[in-house]
Enzyme design. Structure first.
Site, mmCIF file in Angstrom:
data_model
loop_
_atom_site.group_PDB
_atom_site.id
_atom_site.type_symbol
_atom_site.label_atom_id
_atom_site.label_comp_id
_atom_site.label_asym_id
_atom_site.label_seq_id
_atom_site.Cartn_x
_atom_site.Cartn_y
_atom_site.Cartn_z
ATOM 1 N N ASP A 41 24.716 17.501 -16.064
ATOM 2 C CA ASP A 41 23.913 16.284 -16.209
ATOM 3 C C ASP A 41 22.580 16.427 -15.469
ATOM 4 O O ASP A 41 21.756 15.512 -15.472
ATOM 5 C CB ASP A 41 24.690 15.030 -15.783
ATOM 6 C CG ASP A 41 25.117 15.053 -14.334
ATOM 7 O OD1 ASP A 41 24.919 16.084 -13.661
ATOM 8 O OD2 ASP A 41 25.664 14.027 -13.860
ATOM 9 N N SER A 42 22.362 17.603 -14.875
ATOM 10 C CA SER A 42 21.035 17.931 -14.326
ATOM 11 C C SER A 42 19.993 17.865 -15.442
ATOM 12 O O SER A 42 18.794 17.798 -15.165
ATOM 13 C CB SER A 42 21.054 19.329 -13.700
ATOM 14 O OG SER A 42 21.583 20.280 -14.613
ATOM 15 N N ASP A 80 29.611 18.133 -18.134
ATOM 16 C CA ASP A 80 29.646 17.124 -17.065
ATOM 17 C C ASP A 80 29.927 15.743 -17.639
ATOM 18 O O ASP A 80 29.335 15.353 -18.651
ATOM 19 C CB ASP A 80 28.252 17.050 -16.403
ATOM 20 C CG ASP A 80 28.179 17.825 -15.108
ATOM 21 O OD1 ASP A 80 29.232 18.184 -14.549
ATOM 22 O OD2 ASP A 80 27.041 18.069 -14.652
ATOM 23 N N LYS A 109 33.696 18.417 -16.162
ATOM 24 C CA LYS A 109 33.492 18.408 -14.705
ATOM 25 C C LYS A 109 33.220 16.977 -14.238
ATOM 26 O O LYS A 109 32.471 16.254 -14.877
ATOM 27 C CB LYS A 109 32.325 19.325 -14.319
ATOM 28 C CG LYS A 109 32.006 19.295 -12.818
ATOM 29 C CD LYS A 109 31.153 20.462 -12.373
ATOM 30 C CE LYS A 109 29.684 20.321 -12.658
ATOM 31 N NZ LYS A 109 29.033 19.197 -11.955
ATOM 32 N N GLU A 111 32.492 14.603 -10.527
ATOM 33 C CA GLU A 111 32.057 14.713 -9.135
ATOM 34 C C GLU A 111 32.930 13.870 -8.211
ATOM 35 O O GLU A 111 33.023 12.654 -8.410
ATOM 36 C CB GLU A 111 30.606 14.247 -8.998
ATOM 37 C CG GLU A 111 29.609 15.158 -9.678
ATOM 38 C CD GLU A 111 28.164 14.693 -9.503
ATOM 39 O OE1 GLU A 111 27.905 13.774 -8.699
ATOM 40 O OE2 GLU A 111 27.302 15.266 -10.181
ATOM 41 N N GLU A 176 28.659 22.186 -3.710
ATOM 42 C CA GLU A 176 27.196 22.068 -3.719
ATOM 43 C C GLU A 176 26.672 21.757 -2.314
ATOM 44 O O GLU A 176 27.088 20.780 -1.676
ATOM 45 C CB GLU A 176 26.768 20.982 -4.719
ATOM 46 C CG GLU A 176 25.255 20.843 -4.801
ATOM 47 C CD GLU A 176 24.757 20.163 -6.072
ATOM 48 O OE1 GLU A 176 25.570 19.822 -6.953
ATOM 49 O OE2 GLU A 176 23.525 19.991 -6.179
HETATM 50 O O1 KIV Z 1 24.430 19.105 -13.345
HETATM 51 C C1 KIV Z 1 24.479 20.311 -13.059
HETATM 52 O O2 KIV Z 1 23.756 21.136 -13.623
HETATM 53 C C2 KIV Z 1 25.445 20.728 -12.044
HETATM 54 C C3 KIV Z 1 25.335 22.102 -11.479
HETATM 55 C C4 KIV Z 1 24.022 22.441 -10.972
HETATM 56 C C5 KIV Z 1 26.424 22.399 -10.533
HETATM 57 O O3 KIV Z 1 26.303 19.984 -11.711
#
Ligand code: KIV
Length: 257
Positions: A41-42, A80, A109, A111, A176
């Site tokens: 989600d970056s 994510d 994934k 968090e 992280e």
């Molecule tokens: O959102 C993302 O890209 C991430 C990674 C950088 C671990 O969670």
């Protein structure tokens, strides 16, 4: 499941490589070099200039993931779950199933540790493989990037969350911005692999945002190493195109109908 087992088996043998991708063409290249392709989600900050990842929607994640799916052939594809999409058990299961079905990814994934353990347990019970994420959690972050594992309270929390995630059945954990000795200790304590981002060489693998490492996205975060200045090469091509159009060299007969 076979790909996940292979990733777990790498612990203490060879490093796990993970990179992000947000679309097909980059995913195709990333896939050649990694074990895990992460649709992170970056993408909210990298592609949309959102101030945090909290603004990223489920629809955005699904659309980008569908494109990434077209480029990923051999690696494990992880997506994510965005902010608020796993707030309760019911919401988490509904959204995780939607992500798995519509994107055909291999895992998701989330968090957090203890706070979201009920949701993680339920997803795993429903045969949805989960990659954990501890340490700095961008979806809960206030202000600047800060390392984790500095106070004894933080250390205790990280250690117990890591064990809790492992015992609940996640197949690996992203760490992280975790201080080096703590990341080293967690990695030693666990049977499953840790994948570090700014958390030292002692993790079982490493993950970075591809756009950062190739110099497509500009960021000043400490853990980002620019391995390539891809903008330089893009500009060579674009400048040549503009110049050839102006001088009428392009399109020549070869490129015209
Ligand atoms: O959102 C993302 O890209 C991430 C990674 C950088 C671990 O969670």
């Amino acid at each position: 499941m076979k790909k996940i087992k292979e990733i777990i088996k790498k612990k203490n043998k060879s490093k796990i490589i993970c990179l992000t991708a947000y679309s097909k063409n980059i995913a195709e290249e990333v896939d050649k070099h990694v074990d895990i392709v992460l649709v992170g989600d970056s993408l909210g900050s990298v592609l949309y200039n959102y101030p945090t990842t909290k603004k990223v929607t489920l629809t955005e994640m699904i659309n980008h993931s569908k494109s990434v799916r077209l480029g990923v052939k051999k690696s494990l594809m992880v997506v994510d779950m965005p902010f608020k999409t796993y707030a309760t058990n019911k919401i988490a299961l509904k959204n995780a199933k939607k992500i798995m079905k519509e994107t055909k990814c291999d895992a998701i994934k989330l968090e957090g540790g203890k706070k979201i353990i009920k949701q993680i347990k339920l997803l795993i019970k429903n045969k949805i493989p989960v990659l954990g994420h501890l340490g700095l959690l961008p979806q809960s972050m206030k202000g600047k990037f800060k390392s984790k594992g500095k106070t004894s309270r933080e250390i205790k929390q990280l250690m117990s969350d890591a064990l809790l995630l492992q015992n609940t059945g996640v197949f690996a954990i992203v760490l992280e911005c975790v201080k080096t000795p703590i990341a080293k200790q967690i990695t030693k304590n666990l049977k499953i692999p840790t994948i570090g981002i700014g958390s030292s060489v002692y993790c079982d693998g490493q993950v970075l945002v591809t756009d950062d490492l190739i110099g497509l996205n500009h960021t000043k975060i400490k853990f980002v190493k620019k391995f390539l200045n891809v903008k330089k090469y893009i500009n060579i091509g674009l400048r040549k195109f503009a110049s050839d159009v102006k001088s009428k060299k392009y399109p020549s007969k070869k490129y015209s109908y």
